[in-house]
Design an enzyme around this catalytic site. Sequence first.
Site, PDB file in Angstrom:
ATOM      1  N   CYS A   1      58.076  39.722 -42.183  1.00 41.17           N
ATOM      2  CA  CYS A   1      58.947  40.947 -42.277  1.00 41.17           C
ATOM      3  C   CYS A   1      58.519  42.091 -42.822  1.00 41.17           C
ATOM      4  O   CYS A   1      57.449  41.884 -43.704  1.00 41.17           O
ATOM      5  CB  CYS A   1      60.274  40.360 -42.919  1.00 41.17           C
TER       6      CYS A   1
ATOM      7  N   ARG B   1      52.882  43.989 -37.827  1.00 41.92           N
ATOM      8  CA  ARG B   1      52.747  42.738 -38.258  1.00 41.92           C
ATOM      9  C   ARG B   1      53.595  41.413 -37.364  1.00 41.92           C
ATOM     10  O   ARG B   1      53.753  40.243 -37.809  1.00 41.92           O
ATOM     11  CB  ARG B   1      53.649  42.828 -39.707  1.00 41.92           C
TER      12      ARG B   1
ATOM     13  N   TRP C   1      61.169  39.148 -38.987  1.00 39.86           N
ATOM     14  CA  TRP C   1      60.483  38.241 -37.911  1.00 39.86           C
ATOM     15  C   TRP C   1      61.425  36.989 -38.205  1.00 39.86           C
ATOM     16  O   TRP C   1      61.300  36.298 -39.622  1.00 39.86           O
ATOM     17  CB  TRP C   1      59.157  38.223 -38.467  1.00 39.86           C
TER      18      TRP C   1
ATOM     19  N   ASN D   1      62.256  40.450 -47.757  1.00 39.13           N
ATOM     20  CA  ASN D   1      61.227  39.549 -47.217  1.00 39.13           C
ATOM     21  C   ASN D   1      61.021  38.270 -47.980  1.00 39.13           C
ATOM     22  O   ASN D   1      61.001  38.470 -49.280  1.00 39.13           O
ATOM     23  CB  ASN D   1      59.813  40.412 -47.368  1.00 39.13           C
ATOM     24  N   GLY D   2      60.524  37.210 -47.406  1.00 36.54           N
ATOM     25  CA  GLY D   2      60.210  35.972 -48.145  1.00 36.54           C
ATOM     26  C   GLY D   2      61.476  35.115 -47.786  1.00 36.54           C
ATOM     27  O   GLY D   2      62.078  35.075 -46.809  1.00 36.54           O
TER      28      GLY D   2
ATOM     29  N   GLU E   1      37.856  21.644 -32.765  1.00 33.89           N
ATOM     30  CA  GLU E   1      38.484  23.103 -33.069  1.00 33.89           C
ATOM     31  C   GLU E   1      37.382  23.986 -33.372  1.00 33.89           C
ATOM     32  O   GLU E   1      37.410  25.149 -33.303  1.00 33.89           O
ATOM     33  CB  GLU E   1      39.682  22.720 -34.005  1.00 33.89           C
TER      34      GLU E   1
ATOM     35  N   LYS F   1      36.552  27.393 -31.699  1.00 29.20           N
ATOM     36  CA  LYS F   1      36.762  28.734 -32.454  1.00 29.20           C
ATOM     37  C   LYS F   1      35.318  29.435 -32.063  1.00 29.20           C
ATOM     38  O   LYS F   1      35.429  30.918 -31.987  1.00 29.20           O
ATOM     39  CB  LYS F   1      36.659  28.747 -34.064  1.00 29.20           C
TER      40      LYS F   1
ATOM     41  N   GLU G   1      35.150  30.830 -28.447  1.00 33.34           N
ATOM     42  CA  GLU G   1      36.118  32.043 -27.962  1.00 33.34           C
ATOM     43  C   GLU G   1      35.945  33.321 -28.624  1.00 33.34           C
ATOM     44  O   GLU G   1      36.274  34.348 -27.878  1.00 33.34           O
ATOM     45  CB  GLU G   1      37.862  31.423 -28.041  1.00 33.34           C
TER      46      GLU G   1
ATOM     47  N   HIS H   1      24.807   8.200 -25.840  1.00 33.65           N
ATOM     48  CA  HIS H   1      25.297   8.069 -24.331  1.00 33.65           C
ATOM     49  C   HIS H   1      24.915   9.126 -23.232  1.00 33.65           C
ATOM     50  O   HIS H   1      25.640   9.056 -22.303  1.00 33.65           O
ATOM     51  CB  HIS H   1      26.691   7.540 -24.346  1.00 33.65           C
TER      52      HIS H   1
ATOM     53  N   LYS I   1      47.002  36.282 -26.466  1.00 34.25           N
ATOM     54  CA  LYS I   1      47.374  35.292 -27.552  1.00 34.25           C
ATOM     55  C   LYS I   1      48.507  34.192 -27.285  1.00 34.25           C
ATOM     56  O   LYS I   1      48.705  33.313 -27.664  1.00 34.25           O
ATOM     57  CB  LYS I   1      48.254  36.304 -28.496  1.00 34.25           C
TER      58      LYS I   1
HETATM   59  C1  F6R Z   1      42.643  29.269 -29.710  1.00 34.84           C
HETATM   60  C2  F6R Z   1      44.000  29.693 -29.406  1.00 34.84           C
HETATM   61  C3  F6R Z   1      44.889  28.832 -27.976  1.00 34.84           C
HETATM   62  C4  F6R Z   1      46.247  28.429 -28.539  1.00 34.84           C
HETATM   63  C5  F6R Z   1      46.601  27.736 -27.144  1.00 34.84           C
HETATM   64  C6  F6R Z   1      48.172  27.176 -27.428  1.00 34.84           C
HETATM   65  O1  F6R Z   1      42.350  29.931 -30.958  1.00 34.84           O
HETATM   66  O2  F6R Z   1      44.757  30.198 -30.039  1.00 34.84           O
HETATM   67  O3  F6R Z   1      43.784  27.756 -27.701  1.00 34.84           O
HETATM   68  O4  F6R Z   1      46.076  27.414 -29.398  1.00 34.84           O
HETATM   69  O5  F6R Z   1      46.675  28.763 -26.098  1.00 34.84           O
HETATM   70  O6  F6R Z   1      48.744  28.364 -27.729  1.00 34.84           O
HETATM   71  P1  F6R Z   1      50.313  28.042 -28.455  1.00 34.84           P
HETATM   72  O7  F6R Z   1      49.970  27.170 -29.893  1.00 34.84           O
HETATM   73  O8  F6R Z   1      50.957  29.323 -28.963  1.00 34.84           O
HETATM   74  O9  F6R Z   1      51.259  27.261 -27.657  1.00 34.84           O
END
Ligand code: F6R
Length: 607
Positions: A2, A27, A75, A101-102, A480, A484, A487, A503, A602
């Site tokens: 927020c 934000r 938020w 906020n909080g 993971e 990272k 991507e 293998h 996103k």
């Molecule tokens: C990678 C990333 C994506 C999400 C995936 C699922 O950094 O952000 O792999 O993890 O698209 O997204 P959510 O968690 O929003 O279902």
Amino acid sequence: MCGIVGFTGAQNAAPILLEGLKKLEYRGYDSAGIAVMDGNSISVNKVTGRIANLCEKTDNGKAVKGGTGIGHTRWATHGAPTSENAHPHLSNDGKFAVVHNGIIENYMSLREKLISEGYHFESETDTEVIVHLIEKYYKGNVREALIKTTNKLRGSYALGVICAENPGTLYAAREASPLILGLGTDENYFASDVTALVAHTRNVIYLEDGEFAELTADSIKIFDCLGAEINKKVVRVMWDVQAAEKGGYEHFMMKEIKEQPAAVKATITPRIKDGKVVFDELDITADKLKNINKILITACGSAYYAGCAGKYALEKLCNIPVSVELASELRYSEPIIDEHTLLIVISQSGETADTIAAMKECKQKGAAVIAVVNVVGSTVAKLADYTVYTWAGPEIAVATTKGYTTQVTVLYLLSIYFADKLGLIKEDYGKYVKSVQSLPRFVQQAIDMNPQIESLAKKYHSSKALFFIGRNTDYAVSLEGALKMKEISYLHSEAYAAGELKHGTIALIEEHQPVIALCCNENIMEKTLSNIVEVKARGAEVLALTFRNNEKIVSVADDLMFIPEIDPIFSGVVEIVPLQLLAYFVAKENGCDIDKPKNLAKSVTVE
Ligand code: F6R
């Protein structure tokens, strides 16, 4: 998270508040509102959705008269994103308006008490208890009422308050949530974020925890938690607006990496009370749990890898088989599921199309569904039987960091919670709770103890490919870590279970091939060490992730990243941090668009 703004001066407050709120849009928020004081009357305007709706409603603020006001972007946490739940909230007598906020952790008990005393609530928010407490304690002195009120609150807050009996005055208070005062000429401001201030002034005062402030157009007074006036340093902010949005960081991703200790803490704090793990949001009885013979976790991308990391703790502590399935596969695989299956769905956004479809499929077959979600009121949250929010705050960089670590944290907490309900971890209970409570500190240490990663990135950034290896949690985190890397840096990177190398994959190892080896579990360290030796014998350069004093690994690796020593059951949250930093610096070295990698969104709301 927020956002808060406040203004007092000779100009009309509403347009300035709206401009300030726009600066906080980055934000993330789902509703917004302003309260403006004209003489002794307070008018409130609130909307769901964009600030643009609030501008439309108030003719860009011109329709709202008055020179003192507060504004908020919300938020959603407690209660859905509705205009009732949007801030500012008003006291029953209409004299006070509050933005916050909080999170107020003890709001439930405060709310019940206030209701029993005759106060009427308009919203589902934790914030509303604050404005009613101020009304209750107000006997002609706002500052005193504010001190009494904040003494009753447990949790975090940045507060902005106006009182109809004190035209021209803004009140502010802070505990564990940022609040900054802006010093203008014949006008003053506050905001939760310096971004909202720099268009007006670069002279600011940072409030500290426990401090209060009273602002009029020509004065700012600051008080400590006992009400004694104190002097504070005025700081000159040199950031431009863009840098300010990122908290001074070059990219949101780095800001969010650094926010992880606080985010993980926010996930844990409401779930550990008096040394016990509690989930107020779950009413799963021990009998119901005993009826579960399989836990199925489903998700996409990093959320899926969070499931992979959490699986080990769930299985070890709860003695229930756990399988982790990609949602895009699960939805078409005719899974064998019945009422003895517990489905855990993980999603930062709560809007991922494959995840939603897999969840619907499993629910229809009789599984009980727990959703682990960040965005309040999202589709996944709404469809689940139970929703556990991660409280990571809005994540802006496309590549998830704090989203992932808070998801894994929830799985750790659930492991302890379920195992306790099943009567399985009597002796080790306290030890496990302590380990999880230490995670924010360990995450911070993992950030602090790796300054060398920036120069390692210069060595590895031009590699043709990167391989990540590990076993069990180390393997899950490798997955993971490799995601990272690929991507955001576009470097070909793959994770392999260390024992699988021989293998097939080992055929790819040649002179100077980088291999990132995760060795953070003492129990299986020797095994991964053998794999390190195998790849080194074929010319690989090994960058190992391990404990600083782990001689075995330190002596064979070419380069090192570190984590503090930690119980391997809960290490996933900490292990990923150096890998996030490595991906970040490699991407930076390669000149990539770190916050918005190519071809990625996103929230993936299509199949
Ligand atoms: C990678 C990333 C994506 C999400 C995936 C699922 O950094 O952000 O792999 O993890 O698209 O997204 P959510 O968690 O929003 O279902």
